[in-house]
Write a protein that holds these residues in place. Structure first.
Motif, PDB file in Angstrom:
ATOM      1  N   GLN A  24     -51.034  49.005  17.097  1.00 26.75           N
ATOM      2  CA  GLN A  24     -49.927  48.802  16.295  1.00 26.75           C
ATOM      3  C   GLN A  24     -50.098  47.485  15.219  1.00 26.75           C
ATOM      4  O   GLN A  24     -51.623  47.587  14.667  1.00 26.75           O
ATOM      5  N   VAL A  25     -49.619  47.238  14.566  1.00 30.55           N
ATOM      6  CA  VAL A  25     -49.492  45.930  13.393  1.00 30.55           C
ATOM      7  C   VAL A  25     -50.105  44.915  13.406  1.00 30.55           C
ATOM      8  O   VAL A  25     -49.936  44.658  14.248  1.00 30.55           O
ATOM      9  N   VAL A  85     -56.652  39.478   7.413  1.00 33.00           N
ATOM     10  CA  VAL A  85     -56.707  40.701   7.598  1.00 33.00           C
ATOM     11  C   VAL A  85     -55.053  42.004   8.027  1.00 33.00           C
ATOM     12  O   VAL A  85     -55.241  41.584   9.289  1.00 33.00           O
ATOM     13  N   THR A  86     -55.459  42.751   7.573  1.00 41.38           N
ATOM     14  CA  THR A  86     -54.295  43.392   8.141  1.00 41.38           C
ATOM     15  C   THR A  86     -54.744  44.398   8.377  1.00 41.38           C
ATOM     16  O   THR A  86     -55.350  45.271   7.863  1.00 41.38           O
ATOM     17  N   SER A  87     -53.656  45.400   9.213  1.00 45.54           N
ATOM     18  CA  SER A  87     -54.155  46.608  10.136  1.00 45.54           C
ATOM     19  C   SER A  87     -53.351  47.638  10.282  1.00 45.54           C
ATOM     20  O   SER A  87     -51.805  46.918  10.385  1.00 45.54           O
ATOM     21  N   ARG A  88     -53.172  49.298   9.819  1.00 43.23           N
ATOM     22  CA  ARG A  88     -52.301  49.548  10.278  1.00 43.23           C
ATOM     23  C   ARG A  88     -51.065  49.980   9.640  1.00 43.23           C
ATOM     24  O   ARG A  88     -49.516  49.618  10.016  1.00 43.23           O
ATOM     25  N   ILE A  89     -50.612  49.062   8.383  1.00 39.36           N
ATOM     26  CA  ILE A  89     -49.770  48.619   7.493  1.00 39.36           C
ATOM     27  C   ILE A  89     -50.624  49.624   5.683  1.00 39.36           C
ATOM     28  O   ILE A  89     -51.823  49.510   5.914  1.00 39.36           O
ATOM     29  N   ALA A 102     -46.214  39.658   5.432  1.00 43.64           N
ATOM     30  CA  ALA A 102     -46.357  40.672   4.916  1.00 43.64           C
ATOM     31  C   ALA A 102     -44.531  41.507   5.106  1.00 43.64           C
ATOM     32  O   ALA A 102     -43.838  42.308   5.907  1.00 43.64           O
ATOM     33  N   LYS A 103     -44.147  41.976   3.675  1.00 42.43           N
ATOM     34  CA  LYS A 103     -42.964  42.318   4.094  1.00 42.43           C
ATOM     35  C   LYS A 103     -42.884  43.667   3.418  1.00 42.43           C
ATOM     36  O   LYS A 103     -43.864  43.487   2.246  1.00 42.43           O
ATOM     37  N   ASN A 104     -42.159  44.663   3.457  1.00 40.76           N
ATOM     38  CA  ASN A 104     -42.512  46.429   2.752  1.00 40.76           C
ATOM     39  C   ASN A 104     -41.177  46.118   1.597  1.00 40.76           C
ATOM     40  O   ASN A 104     -40.308  45.520   2.051  1.00 40.76           O
ATOM     41  N   ILE A 105     -41.580  46.061   0.800  1.00 42.09           N
ATOM     42  CA  ILE A 105     -41.059  46.668  -0.761  1.00 42.09           C
ATOM     43  C   ILE A 105     -39.857  47.074  -0.435  1.00 42.09           C
ATOM     44  O   ILE A 105     -38.819  47.545  -1.689  1.00 42.09           O
ATOM     45  N   TYR A 106     -39.818  48.418   0.709  1.00 43.19           N
ATOM     46  CA  TYR A 106     -39.173  49.222   0.208  1.00 43.19           C
ATOM     47  C   TYR A 106     -37.927  49.074   2.038  1.00 43.19           C
ATOM     48  O   TYR A 106     -37.023  49.412   1.308  1.00 43.19           O
ATOM     49  N   SER A 107     -39.009  48.207   2.611  1.00 42.75           N
ATOM     50  CA  SER A 107     -37.509  47.881   3.906  1.00 42.75           C
ATOM     51  C   SER A 107     -38.035  46.563   4.104  1.00 42.75           C
ATOM     52  O   SER A 107     -39.133  46.786   4.696  1.00 42.75           O
ATOM     53  N   GLY A 137     -48.270  37.010  11.289  1.00 43.95           N
ATOM     54  CA  GLY A 137     -49.638  36.760  11.857  1.00 43.95           C
ATOM     55  C   GLY A 137     -49.632  35.514  13.285  1.00 43.95           C
ATOM     56  O   GLY A 137     -47.980  35.221  13.233  1.00 43.95           O
ATOM     57  N   GLN A 138     -50.511  34.949  13.962  1.00 42.27           N
ATOM     58  CA  GLN A 138     -50.151  34.990  14.997  1.00 42.27           C
ATOM     59  C   GLN A 138     -50.585  33.127  14.637  1.00 42.27           C
ATOM     60  O   GLN A 138     -49.727  31.818  15.482  1.00 42.27           O
TER      61      GLN A 138
END
Length: 118
Positions: free
Chosen positions: A1-2, A23-27, A97-102, A109-110
């Motif tokens: 998961q993200v 650090v982000t993962s899966r996006i 994190a915000k998706n620019i398309y949706s 994060g925690q």
């Protein structure tokens, strides 16, 4: 998961500095606007700074000139350099994190605690 994993918080004296990392993962990092928010005890969560994939940044008035947000699109990581820290900066800091398309695709994060002693 993200996953968004923050680090770098801690205890610092007034006037000190800290650098937060997320650090982000899966996006697909390049299509997300990244932001740092903070929430102090008894207060609402507020935007501290945000940065687009094109590195355009905006800041809350309270941190302008002291904080700098940056991102490394090759490392899927966003940073917040915090200088000249004040006791009123004490809060839990959250990466967003915000998706620019949706807007359906927005993640948090925690959180990481930042405490500035006077």
């Amino acid at each position: 998961q993200v996953q968004l994993v923050e680090s770098g918080g801690g205890l610092v004296q007034t006037g000190g500095s800290l650098r937060l990392s997320c650090v982000t993962s899966r996006i697909t990092f390049s299509v997300y606007t990244m932001g740092w928010y903070r929430q102090a005890p008894g207060k609402q969560r507020e935007l501290v700074a945000a940065i687009t994939s094109g590195h355009s940044a905006n800041y809350a008035d309270s941190v302008k000139g002291r904080f700098t947000i940056s991102r490394d699109n090759t490392k899927n990581t966003v940073y917040l350099q915090m200088n000249s820290l004040k006791p009123e900066d004490t809060a839990v800091y959250y990466c967003n994190a915000k998706n620019i398309y949706s807007l359906e695709f927005a993640y948090w994060g925690q959180g990481t605690q930042v405490t500035v002693s006077s």
